[in-house]
Design a protein around this motif. Structure first.
Motif, PDB file in Angstrom:
ATOM      1  N   LEU A  34      -9.533  87.793   0.360  1.00 31.97           N
ATOM      2  CA  LEU A  34      -8.945  88.173   1.605  1.00 31.97           C
ATOM      3  C   LEU A  34      -7.931  89.482   1.389  1.00 31.97           C
ATOM      4  O   LEU A  34      -8.119  90.166   2.090  1.00 31.97           O
ATOM      5  N   ILE A  67      -9.877  92.423   1.045  1.00 34.02           N
ATOM      6  CA  ILE A  67     -10.202  93.020   2.272  1.00 34.02           C
ATOM      7  C   ILE A  67      -9.200  93.690   3.110  1.00 34.02           C
ATOM      8  O   ILE A  67      -9.422  94.891   3.734  1.00 34.02           O
ATOM      9  N   ALA A  68      -8.059  93.239   2.897  1.00 31.23           N
ATOM     10  CA  ALA A  68      -7.061  93.564   3.916  1.00 31.23           C
ATOM     11  C   ALA A  68      -6.225  95.120   3.307  1.00 31.23           C
ATOM     12  O   ALA A  68      -5.735  95.876   4.080  1.00 31.23           O
ATOM     13  N   HIS A 128     -10.287 104.816   2.796  1.00 29.95           N
ATOM     14  CA  HIS A 128      -9.331 104.408   3.967  1.00 29.95           C
ATOM     15  C   HIS A 128      -8.291 105.660   3.803  1.00 29.95           C
ATOM     16  O   HIS A 128      -7.097 105.455   4.180  1.00 29.95           O
ATOM     17  N   PRO A 186     -14.045  97.164   3.081  1.00 32.10           N
ATOM     18  CA  PRO A 186     -14.715  96.608   4.419  1.00 32.10           C
ATOM     19  C   PRO A 186     -15.605  97.367   5.119  1.00 32.10           C
ATOM     20  O   PRO A 186     -15.844  98.455   4.830  1.00 32.10           O
ATOM     21  N   PRO A 187     -16.248  96.697   6.144  1.00 34.16           N
ATOM     22  CA  PRO A 187     -17.310  97.577   6.894  1.00 34.16           C
ATOM     23  C   PRO A 187     -16.604  98.557   7.852  1.00 34.16           C
ATOM     24  O   PRO A 187     -15.154  98.603   7.794  1.00 34.16           O
ATOM     25  N   TYR A 188     -17.311  99.574   8.055  1.00 29.69           N
ATOM     26  CA  TYR A 188     -16.590 100.599   8.835  1.00 29.69           C
ATOM     27  C   TYR A 188     -15.353 101.276   8.318  1.00 29.69           C
ATOM     28  O   TYR A 188     -14.231 101.312   9.129  1.00 29.69           O
ATOM     29  N   THR A 189     -15.477 101.604   7.227  1.00 31.95           N
ATOM     30  CA  THR A 189     -14.268 101.996   6.357  1.00 31.95           C
ATOM     31  C   THR A 189     -14.612 103.739   6.043  1.00 31.95           C
ATOM     32  O   THR A 189     -15.724 103.444   5.395  1.00 31.95           O
ATOM     33  N   GLN A 192     -15.573  81.506   5.001  1.00 30.56           N
ATOM     34  CA  GLN A 192     -16.410  82.427   5.716  1.00 30.56           C
ATOM     35  C   GLN A 192     -15.811  82.942   7.127  1.00 30.56           C
ATOM     36  O   GLN A 192     -16.196  84.138   7.180  1.00 30.56           O
ATOM     37  N   LEU A 214     -12.756  82.968   7.728  1.00 27.06           N
ATOM     38  CA  LEU A 214     -11.531  84.007   7.388  1.00 27.06           C
ATOM     39  C   LEU A 214     -12.172  85.307   6.900  1.00 27.06           C
ATOM     40  O   LEU A 214     -11.699  86.278   7.331  1.00 27.06           O
ATOM     41  N   MET A 215     -13.186  85.230   6.052  1.00 30.67           N
ATOM     42  CA  MET A 215     -13.577  86.565   5.484  1.00 30.67           C
ATOM     43  C   MET A 215     -14.301  87.486   6.460  1.00 30.67           C
ATOM     44  O   MET A 215     -13.767  88.547   6.659  1.00 30.67           O
ATOM     45  N   TRP A 216     -14.901  86.883   7.321  1.00 33.47           N
ATOM     46  CA  TRP A 216     -15.608  87.604   8.390  1.00 33.47           C
ATOM     47  C   TRP A 216     -14.644  88.257   9.504  1.00 33.47           C
ATOM     48  O   TRP A 216     -14.743  89.416  10.115  1.00 33.47           O
ATOM     49  N   LEU A 254     -11.433  88.796   9.100  1.00 36.07           N
ATOM     50  CA  LEU A 254     -10.812  89.907   8.490  1.00 36.07           C
ATOM     51  C   LEU A 254     -11.573  91.055   8.070  1.00 36.07           C
ATOM     52  O   LEU A 254     -11.004  92.150   8.311  1.00 36.07           O
ATOM     53  N   SER A 255     -12.972  91.008   8.212  1.00 36.22           N
ATOM     54  CA  SER A 255     -13.851  92.281   7.823  1.00 36.22           C
ATOM     55  C   SER A 255     -14.049  92.963   9.172  1.00 36.22           C
ATOM     56  O   SER A 255     -14.167  94.207   9.141  1.00 36.22           O
ATOM     57  N   TYR A 256     -14.193  92.202  10.263  1.00 35.56           N
ATOM     58  CA  TYR A 256     -14.051  92.684  11.618  1.00 35.56           C
ATOM     59  C   TYR A 256     -13.211  92.449  12.362  1.00 35.56           C
ATOM     60  O   TYR A 256     -13.129  91.464  13.255  1.00 35.56           O
ATOM     61  N   ARG A 258     -12.785  90.295  16.298  1.00 35.07           N
ATOM     62  CA  ARG A 258     -14.240  89.640  16.717  1.00 35.07           C
ATOM     63  C   ARG A 258     -13.815  88.081  16.121  1.00 35.07           C
ATOM     64  O   ARG A 258     -13.522  87.742  15.159  1.00 35.07           O
ATOM     65  N   PRO A 301     -10.280 100.228   9.825  1.00 35.39           N
ATOM     66  CA  PRO A 301     -11.344  99.400   9.215  1.00 35.39           C
ATOM     67  C   PRO A 301     -11.893  98.406   9.433  1.00 35.39           C
ATOM     68  O   PRO A 301     -11.119  97.419  10.358  1.00 35.39           O
ATOM     69  N   GLY A 302     -13.017  98.298   9.892  1.00 34.03           N
ATOM     70  CA  GLY A 302     -14.020  96.859  10.200  1.00 34.03           C
ATOM     71  C   GLY A 302     -14.303  97.135  11.766  1.00 34.03           C
ATOM     72  O   GLY A 302     -14.850  96.297  12.367  1.00 34.03           O
ATOM     73  N   PRO A 311      -5.827  92.331   9.771  1.00 33.34           N
ATOM     74  CA  PRO A 311      -5.449  92.808   8.566  1.00 33.34           C
ATOM     75  C   PRO A 311      -4.325  94.178   8.895  1.00 33.34           C
ATOM     76  O   PRO A 311      -4.318  94.484   9.753  1.00 33.34           O
ATOM     77  N   THR A 338      -4.360  96.859   8.017  1.00 39.30           N
ATOM     78  CA  THR A 338      -5.049  98.220   8.368  1.00 39.30           C
ATOM     79  C   THR A 338      -5.101  98.403   9.768  1.00 39.30           C
ATOM     80  O   THR A 338      -5.511  99.496  10.246  1.00 39.30           O
TER      81      THR A 338
END
Lengths: 313, 182
Positions: A31, A34-35, A184, A223-226, B18, B20-22, B24-26, B29, B129-130, B174, B176
């Motif tokens: 986590l 990703i951050a 990023h 992460p996605p879209y980075t 799962q 938490l991970m998604w 933070l990734s998007y 959402r 990001p994301g 996050p 970012t």
């Protein structure tokens, strides 16, 4: 309350091999990774029943994330059937009870050594890359402590100097696989030894990428879209490996990443590096109904994010 | 060999992770979690904290649940995992103390788990990001001045990573993510 209620039924192994302490630690690190895109998060890197350097970093991330409903694909330099990939896949399937596949479209988790599949990954897919050397500054700053300080200061002067020296000496960038990228706009990152062909696939991707080095005990994420930009100069650009003129001997595919197969007469044949994709092309040629996803590069060799790659002639 | 089975606790941890991970990734959402209300906070706690970590919460009921993890209870200026099922306006003083990490160790910052109202309150535009295209979301129930405080604190690579919980919905934010209050 009885002992029966407190203790769970006896198993030979924990689910997904790692105990809950190990998984919680990995999950916390994932986590944070990703951050902070591109920042190398230290982690404990537990013992596994395979040697460090054989994909234990990627394996630990996969085991921390996997659940019974996942479908896992494991590849080694594009191949589903190499010894390393087959062993890792069998281990994950035994320990987590997951379905396995060679079709990238069917997979929810793709663990890979040194390749990204040719077909575009989509949202919600997790790509786990195995990393031998997570520190992109190793070649210019051998001290880990000083390299960490350089990341803290965003002081990447040495890597730019190295890039300039390559131009002065060889008139071209000599970096091959594991070409350094800036994530990023902040952290310099080693994308693991994927060929330069795959490096742009990390930029503004729909999927999540986690990179993990078991021996060096570092994991990091895109992460996605980075934004992921290979280092280059304004007037001399990053180039992917030229695949022009190479035709897959098995499928007839062009403008994909090829393996060179030396022939006895000194010439070379080429076959697709991505065996899952190659198998689907063969199936389609035999008239079987098979779904093939959009690829990162089209048949003319154009990357799907137009304008990302520059072509110097 | 028989495939190892998930215990109920492990299954909950895996599913919560799962989410938490998604989340933070998007960012922005909403992900669904199995638990609701304070139990959802406890589930996030059980997924992330143990005796290697520290926590803080302003909710008496949650202290009981989190103490089982073996994590150290610390004040808001030190705790790495902070849980706020209630967010009175005075909570802002506590939040302002939460660690943001250092340039050498930006991952030593706080992870905040906050309650919110989804679909009501301030209209926010998220980018970063994301997030492929600027994402609109309505988030309410936060103390006044919260977004200003976050903007001042989140100077990348430093900052907090936040999970918002509204009923059974989880939203990740996050450090970012750029938040504009419209």
């Amino acid at each position: 309350m009885s002992l029966q209620q407190l203790a769970h039924p006896r198993h030979d192994y924990s689910y997904a091999f790692l105990d809950e302490f190990a998984k919680r630690e990995l999950r916390r690190r994932i986590l944070k990774a990703i951050a902070i895109p591109g920042y190398q998060v230290p982690y404990a890197s537990r013992e596994l029943p395979m040697a460090r350097g054989w994909g234990t970093g990627g394996l630990q991330v996969t085991l921390a994330a996997v659940g019974p409903t996942d479908t896992v694909k494991v590849i080694d330099q594009g191949a589903d059937d190499s010894v390393n990939a087959a062993n890792l896949r069998r281990f994950i399937a035994r320990m987590a009870g997951v379905q396995t596949t060679t079709d990238v479209l069917a997979a929810t988790i793709i663990q890979s050594r040194h390749r990204i599949p040719e077909e575009r990954l989509r949202e919600g897919q997790l790509l786990v890359l195995q990393v031998p050397v997570p520190e992109p500054l190793t070649h210019v700053e051998p001290s880990v402590t000083r390299a960490r300080q350089m990341h803290a200061d965003a002081d990447y002067a040495l890597i730019w100097l190295e890039l300039h020296e390559q131009l002065v000496r060889y008139r071209t960038f000599t970096g091959g696989a594991d070409y350094p990228v800036v994530v990023h706009g902040r952290y310099l990152m080693a994308p693991s030894p994927i060929p330069r062909w795959d490096t742009p696939m990390l930029h503004q991707a729909a999927h999540l990428t986690l990179l993990s080095a078991g021996r060096e005990k570092r994991l990091y994420a895109v992460p996605p879209y980075t934004d992921v930009r290979p280092i280059e100069f304004e007037d001399v650009h990053f180039q992917v490996e030229n695949q022009a003129g190479r035709v897959c001997a098995q499928t007839g595919a062009i403008n994909r990443f090829m393996n060179e197969v030396p022939q006895p007469d000194g010439s070379s044949r080429y076959i697709l590096s991505d065996t899952g994709y190659a198998a689907k092309l063969v199936q389609r040629a035999q008239g079987e109904g098979v779904e093939i996803g959009a690829t990162y590069y089209d048949d003319q060799g154009r990357f799907y994010h137009t304008g990302f790659l520059h072509h110097d002639d | 060999m028989i495939t190892p089975q998930l215990t109920a606790f492990e299954a909950q941890s895996q599913q919560t992770f799962q989410a938490l991970m998604w989340a933070l990734s998007y960012p922005g959402r909403a992900q669904r979690i199995a638990e609701v209300g304070v139990a959802a906070f406890a589930a996030v706690g059980a997924t992330l904290i143990d005796l290697e970590t520290s926590y803080y919460t302003n909710h008496a009921g949650l202290v009981q649940l989190l103490a089982h993890s073996g994590a150290r209870a610390l004040g808001p200026q030190h705790a790495h995992y902070q849980f706020y099922p209630d967010l009175p306006s005075t909570a802002l003083d506590d939040l302002a103390l939460a660690p943001v990490g250092t340039y050498l160790d930006p991952d030593s910052s706080a992870t905040l788990v906050l309650s919110c109202h989804l679909g009501a309150g301030e209209r926010l535009r998220l980018s970063g990001p994301g997030i492929p295209a600027p994402f609109m979301v309505n988030l309410g129930g936060l103390p006044p001045g919260f977004w200003e405080l976050r903007t001042n604190v989140c100077q990348f690579p430093l900052g907090w990573d936040i999970f918002f919980i509204a009923h059974d919905q989880l939203i990740g934010l996050p450090r970012t993510t750029k938040v504009e209050v419209l």
